[in-house]
Enzyme design. Structure first.
Site, short mmCIF file in Angstrom:
data_model
loop_
_atom_site.label_atom_id
_atom_site.label_comp_id
_atom_site.label_asym_id
_atom_site.label_seq_id
_atom_site.Cartn_x
_atom_site.Cartn_y
_atom_site.Cartn_z
N ASP A 37 0.90 -1.13 -0.05
CA ASP A 37 -0.11 -0.15 0.07
C ASP A 37 0.94 1.20 -0.10
OD1 ASP A 37 -2.36 -1.50 0.20
OD2 ASP A 37 -2.43 -1.33 2.54
N1 URA Z 1 -1.26 -6.04 4.04
C1 URA Z 1 -1.74 -4.73 3.70
O1 URA Z 1 -2.91 -4.43 4.57
N2 URA Z 1 -1.23 -3.80 3.02
C2 URA Z 1 0.02 -3.93 2.58
O2 URA Z 1 0.64 -3.04 2.08
C3 URA Z 1 0.63 -5.41 2.44
C4 URA Z 1 -0.12 -6.13 3.38
#
Ligand code: URA
Length: 243
Positions: free
Chosen positions: A111
């Site tokens: 993310d």
């Molecule tokens: N899980 C999440 O919620 N975000 C990420 O970036 C990676 C794994």
């Protein structure tokens, strides 16, 4: 391999541009300026050369790790934040590839606000293998949570929680409360926002998320956010055989 072809395969431009770089004296090998674009050079991974003063290493296939900083998107065409691809030198983004996509690609996505270990490559088979659910490469996340953790939350994450779009529970491969507000979670799958949704499903909330490990590979402490390095052949092999 001809010198101009070496430069071409490494992403320094069309064959014509690469020949021009050599002819103009912009390329050195072993400290000596090369002048013949068709010169036959013995090529092996790690061969060092410079182009316009920038040191480079030949790699038949590119495998790298990046310390992803917060506030970057793992997309080639980001919507809001700068793309992680802008953190890489342009030859890595322009390496010619058999498929339609040029250059290296991230293996999976993190993310925008997640930091940590991200792998990139131009090896399509490796991307497929690492992303395959059959492969089960464990990924370790350091999670700062909003509310103090308790045993019940850790137990539920281990036993499996149901996420809205999937009736099949997802469980952590390992889960540990390292401190009251620090959870270490190991997952072998990579569903959309999986850590955030799992933590929400047990009544807590992710405040910050960092990926510290993929298989046996840990994020090197000396690699600052935004920096990248080549993976060694041994590291690539270990990831290939990880399960
Ligand atoms: N899980 C999440 O919620 N975000 C990420 O970036 C990676 C794994």
């Amino acid at each position: 391999m001809q010198l101009q072809d070496i430069l071409y395969t490494q992403g320094f431009g069309t064959r014509r541009v690469c020949a021009g770089l050599v002819q103009q004296g912009f390329v050195t090998i072993d400290g000596a300026v090369a002048t013949d674009p068709s010169a036959d050079v013995a090529v092996a991974d790690g061969l060092r050369f410079t182009v316009q003063g920038t040191a480079w290493e030949y790699h038949e296939k590119a495998y790298l790790l990046l310390h992803k900083p917060a506030g970057t998107e793992c997309s080639q065409k980001p919507s809001t934040w700068p793309s992680i691809y802008t953190l890489l030198p342009s030859p890595l983004r322009l390496r010619p590839n058999k498929g339609a996509v040029q250059g290296v690609q991230a293996i999976g996505r993190l993310d925008q606000d997640t930091t940590g270990l991200l792998l990139l490559t131009d090896d399509g088979q490796f991307i497929h293998r690492m992303g395959s659910p059959k492969h089960h490469v464990p990924k370790v996340y350091e999670v700062a949570v909003k509310h103090p953790l308790d045993d019940a939350q850790v137990q539920k994450l281990m036993a499996g929680v149901v996420l809205d779009d999937d009736p099949k529970p997802v469980r952590a491969a390992a889960c540990e409360a390292v401190a009251p507000l620090h959870l270490r979670l190991t997952l072998t799958e990579g569903k959309y926002h999986q850590v955030k949704r799992m933590v929400a499903a047990v009544g807590n909330r992710v405040e910050a998320l960092h990926r510290s490990q993929i298989g046996a590979l840990t994020l090197p402490a000396e690699l600052a956010p935004g920096q990248w390095r080549w993976l060694s052949a041994a590291e690539v092999e270990a990831l290939r055989s990880a399960r």
